[in-house]
Design an enzyme around this catalytic site. Sequence first.
Site, PDB file in Angstrom:
ATOM      1  N   GLU A  53      70.610  37.163  47.009  1.00 44.64           N
ATOM      2  CA  GLU A  53      71.211  35.842  46.798  1.00 44.64           C
ATOM      3  C   GLU A  53      72.441  35.888  45.891  1.00 44.64           C
ATOM      4  OE1 GLU A  53      66.866  35.073  47.797  1.00 44.64           O
ATOM      5  OE2 GLU A  53      67.974  36.449  46.473  1.00 44.64           O
ATOM      6  N   PHE A 115      53.638  27.898  42.971  1.00 41.95           N
ATOM      7  CA  PHE A 115      54.192  29.158  43.473  1.00 41.95           C
ATOM      8  C   PHE A 115      55.690  29.002  43.752  1.00 41.95           C
ATOM      9  CE2 PHE A 115      55.179  31.892  47.208  1.00 41.95           C
ATOM     10  CZ  PHE A 115      55.045  33.119  46.569  1.00 41.95           C
ATOM     11  N   GLN A 116      56.477  29.923  43.203  1.00 40.96           N
ATOM     12  CA  GLN A 116      57.934  29.941  43.333  1.00 40.96           C
ATOM     13  C   GLN A 116      58.595  28.642  42.854  1.00 40.96           C
ATOM     14  OE1 GLN A 116      58.985  31.354  47.332  1.00 40.96           O
ATOM     15  NE2 GLN A 116      58.923  33.457  46.543  1.00 40.96           N
ATOM     16  N   LYS A 165      60.798  20.617  48.991  1.00 42.30           N
ATOM     17  CA  LYS A 165      60.355  20.891  50.358  1.00 42.30           C
ATOM     18  C   LYS A 165      59.984  19.628  51.122  1.00 42.30           C
ATOM     19  CE  LYS A 165      57.153  23.788  53.026  1.00 42.30           C
ATOM     20  NZ  LYS A 165      58.207  24.327  53.903  1.00 42.30           N
ATOM     21  N   MET A 482      85.755  51.441  31.701  1.00 40.31           N
ATOM     22  CA  MET A 482      86.248  50.617  30.602  1.00 40.31           C
ATOM     23  C   MET A 482      85.362  50.764  29.363  1.00 40.31           C
ATOM     24  SD  MET A 482      88.822  48.787  29.804  1.00 40.31           S
ATOM     25  CE  MET A 482      89.597  48.000  31.229  1.00 40.31           C
TER      26      MET A 482
END
Length: 574
Positions: A53, A115-116, A165, A482
């Site tokens: 993502e 959940f999630q 949802k 760097m």
Amino acid sequence: MSTTEYNGSELVVRALKELNVKYIFGYPGGSVLDLYDALFQQEDIEHILVRHEQAATHMADGYARATGDVGVVLATSGPGATNCITGIATAYMDSIPMVVLSGQVPTGLIGDDAFQETDIVGCSRPIVKHSYNCRSAKEIPAILAKAFYLASTGRPGPVVVELPKDMLNPELKFPFEFPKTTELRTYNPNTKGHSKQIRKAVNAILEAKKLVIYSGGGIILSNTSEQLTHLVESLNAPITNTLMGLGGISGTHPNFIGMLGMHGSLEANKAMANADVILALGARFDDRVTNNVKKFCPNATIVHVDVDPTSISKTIKAHIPVVGCLQTVLEQLQTAIDKSPISIDRSAQEDWWRQIISWREQKCLSYSTDGDKIKPQAVIEAIYKATNGDAYISSDVGQHQMFAAQYYPFKHPRQWINSGGLGTMGFGLPAAMGVKLAFPDKESICVTGDGSIQMNIQELSTCLQYNLAVKVVSLNNRSLGMVRQWQDMMYSGRHSSSYMESLPDFVKLVESYGHVGIRVDHIDELQPAIEKAMSINDRLVFLDICVDEKEHVYPMQIKLGAVDDMWLRKGVKA
């Protein structure tokens, strides 16, 4: 208002079509499967399936930077949403228009640690322009219209839209009501500069003996490159760009004196330090420009133009602030300059230019070419030669980013795609992919390093799936360049965790993903390898170029010094 009714997922898709969205970058998960099903049943919007993502946000970001359109991301709840955080912050720091659609657990479960479940609105609050919690599916079209309006107007930035949802439930139908106009009572970005401030600014500009125009990313975002160039030419003024402003005026223009700041040119930093008037356009005086703010351009009158009033006098006091959209303000300034009875002191201006030319003649970007080791500067110059300066260049973050900024003169706005404010390693490849989707017939090149490329190297799989024939040029110095440079200069060469002691065979790795890999070890192989890569247009090509690992980026400002306190090369101060 349509008489046909739609479920929440269909309302999202229908609204995105009204907003002219062509691509969504995302990754599916349980809370957004209804929306993915709605996307599957239409053909106007293409979903690009990334492998992580974070890469989705960077692809959307690169697409937005190159086109000026709003980039759109779709992620599921929980880890899908939190994986977007780095990309959201990247867009926020550089003022890039983006809308992130995040799934969420059903409304009735929010707060139960389901959940999630993650409070993505809370997580992202410090790094977004605004957020929306959808609590009624019927409101989805209006929410998306507002989100896109906010993301793309004023000072652009990312907006998060949380979609529980149950708001996407395919069983619940609603009419599609898309607003004809979008207005927000508490959001009215100023467009026109105050007439009194415009007069003050013009008087200061025309009376200046040592004027410098300092332009930033706001010029790119506001599509005012032509207006800026006209202003520069009408005044015959020297102009310097920030890292984010490169391409705002052509890097080959005779009035362009190079990038300023930490790794800016000698002539740009010297001109800023000695200016009596600085006209700052769409720039925010960040620390990579100013160095020690207490020593920053003490003799200059600062005219600061920006659409965001909170950016003015935030770090450097503006003597003449002008709040407004650059398109409008530049028009106001030019009109007032053309009508003003004040004449520029051309004699003083000629003296000023002679001084700048004397700094320019020191050739601060010259570098040693002794031996057969490949210098990273030479790689960028070879890319410029092979592309005639017309490629879109995306970079990751580190030495390679600075070398690209210094040695590839950007002729056009939106040609330089990099993470300036946040400095996000892993940005380059997915950003280049977003550019390639936007302009499939243009050359999109990712300049990266052996450290940065491994942050999102899994997106080579996405490139194969969607036939994104980008070019990846890795300046492989076997280290975090760097970091190692700073350790050389400030930590007596103690290279703590900056060397990559186990690197993959990048050619074999790239070939395993189905692409073309080319390794370059010697200087005489460089130009032929780059030309070969540019001749391949139907596949991704990865150039693994082994460069001199001891090379540093110069010039470099001396820590806590004035803007023109600089190292020109190892052991040599300006």
